[in-house]
Design an enzyme around this catalytic site. Structure first.
Site, PDB file in Angstrom:
ATOM      1  N   ASP A 168      95.173 123.225 -35.371  1.00  0.00           N
ATOM      2  CA  ASP A 168      93.747 123.472 -35.580  1.00  0.00           C
ATOM      3  C   ASP A 168      92.969 122.200 -35.278  1.00  0.00           C
ATOM      4  O   ASP A 168      92.403 121.583 -36.172  1.00  0.00           O
ATOM      5  CB  ASP A 168      93.507 123.954 -37.021  1.00  0.00           C
ATOM      6  CG  ASP A 168      92.051 124.314 -37.259  1.00  0.00           C
ATOM      7  OD1 ASP A 168      91.292 124.406 -36.281  1.00  0.00           O
ATOM      8  OD2 ASP A 168      91.666 124.483 -38.423  1.00  0.00           O
ATOM      9  N   PHE A 169      92.981 121.814 -34.012  1.00  0.00           N
ATOM     10  CA  PHE A 169      92.255 120.614 -33.615  1.00  0.00           C
ATOM     11  C   PHE A 169      90.830 121.004 -33.255  1.00  0.00           C
ATOM     12  O   PHE A 169      90.610 122.003 -32.579  1.00  0.00           O
ATOM     13  CB  PHE A 169      92.964 119.926 -32.445  1.00  0.00           C
ATOM     14  CG  PHE A 169      94.341 119.473 -32.832  1.00  0.00           C
ATOM     15  CD1 PHE A 169      94.507 118.384 -33.673  1.00  0.00           C
ATOM     16  CD2 PHE A 169      95.457 120.173 -32.422  1.00  0.00           C
ATOM     17  CE1 PHE A 169      95.774 117.993 -34.075  1.00  0.00           C
ATOM     18  CE2 PHE A 169      96.729 119.781 -32.811  1.00  0.00           C
ATOM     19  CZ  PHE A 169      96.888 118.693 -33.640  1.00  0.00           C
ATOM     20  N   GLU A 170      89.892 120.225 -33.743  1.00  0.00           N
ATOM     21  CA  GLU A 170      88.490 120.589 -33.554  1.00  0.00           C
ATOM     22  C   GLU A 170      87.737 119.553 -32.742  1.00  0.00           C
ATOM     23  O   GLU A 170      86.538 119.689 -32.517  1.00  0.00           O
ATOM     24  CB  GLU A 170      87.837 120.820 -34.922  1.00  0.00           C
ATOM     25  CG  GLU A 170      88.716 121.751 -35.771  1.00  0.00           C
ATOM     26  CD  GLU A 170      87.975 122.831 -36.527  1.00  0.00           C
ATOM     27  OE1 GLU A 170      86.747 122.811 -36.535  1.00  0.00           O
ATOM     28  OE2 GLU A 170      88.655 123.698 -37.101  1.00  0.00           O
ATOM     29  N   THR A 171      88.421 118.476 -32.343  1.00  0.00           N
ATOM     30  CA  THR A 171      87.812 117.510 -31.435  1.00  0.00           C
ATOM     31  C   THR A 171      88.794 117.294 -30.283  1.00  0.00           C
ATOM     32  O   THR A 171      89.974 117.620 -30.398  1.00  0.00           O
ATOM     33  CB  THR A 171      87.551 116.163 -32.143  1.00  0.00           C
ATOM     34  OG1 THR A 171      88.760 115.747 -32.767  1.00  0.00           O
ATOM     35  CG2 THR A 171      86.463 116.286 -33.191  1.00  0.00           C
ATOM     36  N   THR A 354      82.732 122.015 -37.068  1.00  0.00           N
ATOM     37  CA  THR A 354      83.945 122.212 -37.834  1.00  0.00           C
ATOM     38  C   THR A 354      83.755 123.383 -38.774  1.00  0.00           C
ATOM     39  O   THR A 354      82.663 123.898 -38.927  1.00  0.00           O
ATOM     40  CB  THR A 354      84.229 120.974 -38.676  1.00  0.00           C
ATOM     41  OG1 THR A 354      83.105 120.782 -39.535  1.00  0.00           O
ATOM     42  CG2 THR A 354      84.409 119.773 -37.789  1.00  0.00           C
TER      43      THR A 354
END
Ligand SMILES: *[C@@H]1O[C@H](CO)[C@@H](O)[C@H](O)[C@H]1NC(C)=O
Length: 399
Positions: A168-171, A354
């Protein structure tokens, strides 16, 4: 849930009782609920993991999050971390209660328990090289996969073995594909050697392609399921138009096309990710909108069920899980007659927002991040020179 993994009680020759739960790649009724971040952010709104595992409507629980990968590796479980200690000379949490609860959730209730890696507070940006990525894939496997005799790495969940990993990478990240590929090959090698089946999942935002996760999603790592965040973005479930065969915003069709044409696993299951409560994320849907968006998504053969963010919000919203399960069980009808899948690509603006509730409050929101909208509880201040501009009742962003 039906036709799920058969769970036997250790030590008994007979298969009693038959518990049907856990992820199934042949089911379109999987329900995943994130636990660990206490997004509702009240002292009593998140209790220990095992408290939720007797809920037969839930199949998959990703534990959120391992939010630092490279040494010192860090797990963060909000208030559940208060029940952990740290290993000597380390910031790493040692969590015997979660260890015990993972085992209970797996063996008594048949749940699929994943470790979710990333989250809003993950800031490493991936790895400096492919070899650093594979080194840490091996380390994470040694820390959370099957116990390896001779490994000196600390295991936050002791002898408990997770059923796999969720990304769950958001950047934006670098070298995430070799990390995913190495974890997948470690998992497959263990299964081939007689261990249980392990799963790989990811939770991209609905904006396609997802800026943070597309490199690994398009890699040769086979994902078993992908839990797409259809919230906090224009392509989310709140912008699904009931009764219309063409959807200009909601883009499940684009992800279905990715599953069938690009994914290394053409049988990957796509879960419709939704906020579990009005405060859990921008674009909460319930009632007829919930029924309609699930009925519409179910017409795609890649549809595998629903993901909800998160457990603390869900348990503060009585009846919501029942309505999700009931919509999953209904075979069409309702206000949205099934229509043939279309292939129109939807152009949408990528945001770096996010999940609401996981971003530090009081911080400045970057360009394209969410700064307002019904149900939003995070910061409303934009980084200069951006201004907060309302796009809809659900959504305002910094631009
Ligand atoms: C912490 O431990 C107590 C005692 O077992 C338990 O009741 C509580 O639910 C735990 N809290 C969390 C957030 O896991």
């Amino acid at each position: 849930m039906f036709s799920k993994e058969l769970v036997t009680l250790a030590g008994l020759a007979l298969v009693v009782p038959q518990v049907w739960a856990g992820f199934s790649s042949s089911s379109n009724k999987n329900v995943a609920v994130y636990w660990g971040q206490n997004s509702r952010n009240q002292a009593t709104s998140q209790t220990r993991l095992a408290d939720y595992c007797s809920n037969s409507e839930i199949d998959i629980i990703p534990l959120a999050f391992l939010n630092v990968i490279v040494n010192p590796t860090t797990v963060n479980f909000a208030n559940a971390g208060d029940n952990c200690t740290t290993f000597p000379n380390s910031n790493l949490l040692s969590c015997p209660q979660i260890e015990q609860d993972i085992k209970t959730c797996q063996s008594t209730y048949g749940k699929t328990i994943l470790l979710s890696i990333g989250g809003a507070t993950y800031t490493e940006g991936g790895f400096t090289s492919a070899s650093q990525a594979t080194t840490w894939a091996d380390n994470i496997w040694a820390m959370f996969g099957p116990v390896q005799s001779g490994s000196s790495l600390h295991r936050p969940f002791g002898s408990a073995v997770v059923d796999g990993f969720d990304f769950d990478f958001e950047t934006t990240t670098s070298n995430m594909a070799p990390f995913a590929e190495r974890l997948r090959s470690n998992m497959d090698a263990a299964t081939a050697a007689g261990a249980k089946k392990f799963y790989l999942s990811a939770a991209p935002q609905c904006v396609f392609p997802d800026a943070a996760d597309h490199e690994m999603l398009d890699s040769s790592a086979r994902f078993d399921f992908v839990m797409i965040q259809f919230y906090n973005n224009w392509c989310g479930a709140s912008n699904f138009v009931q009764g219309s065969s063409t959807q200009n915003a909601f883009n499940f069709d684009v992800w279905d096309n990715w599953a069938k044409t690009t994914s290394a696993n053409p049988n990957v299951r796509l879960l419709l990710g939704l906020p579990a409560n009005s405060g859990a994320g921008g674009g909460y849907v319930s009632g007829s909108q919930l029924d309609a968006v699930i009925a519409y998504s179910k017409q795609y053969s890649s549809f595998g069920g629903v993901m909800l963010w998160d457990m603390s919000q869900l348990y503060a919203n009585p009846g919501f899980l029942d309505s999700v399960v009931s919509a999953l069980g209904n075979s069409g009808g309702g206000s949205n007659p099934p229509s043939p899948p279309k292939t129109t690509l939807t152009t949408v603006t990528r945001t770096t927002t996010t999940k609401s509730g996981t971003s530090p409050t009081g911080s400045l929101v970057p360009q394209w991040g969410q700064c307002g909208g019904q149900g939003y509880t995070g910061s409303t201040q934009c980084q200069p020179p951006y201004k907060c501009v309302s796009q809809s009742v659900w959504w305002a962003q910094c631009q």
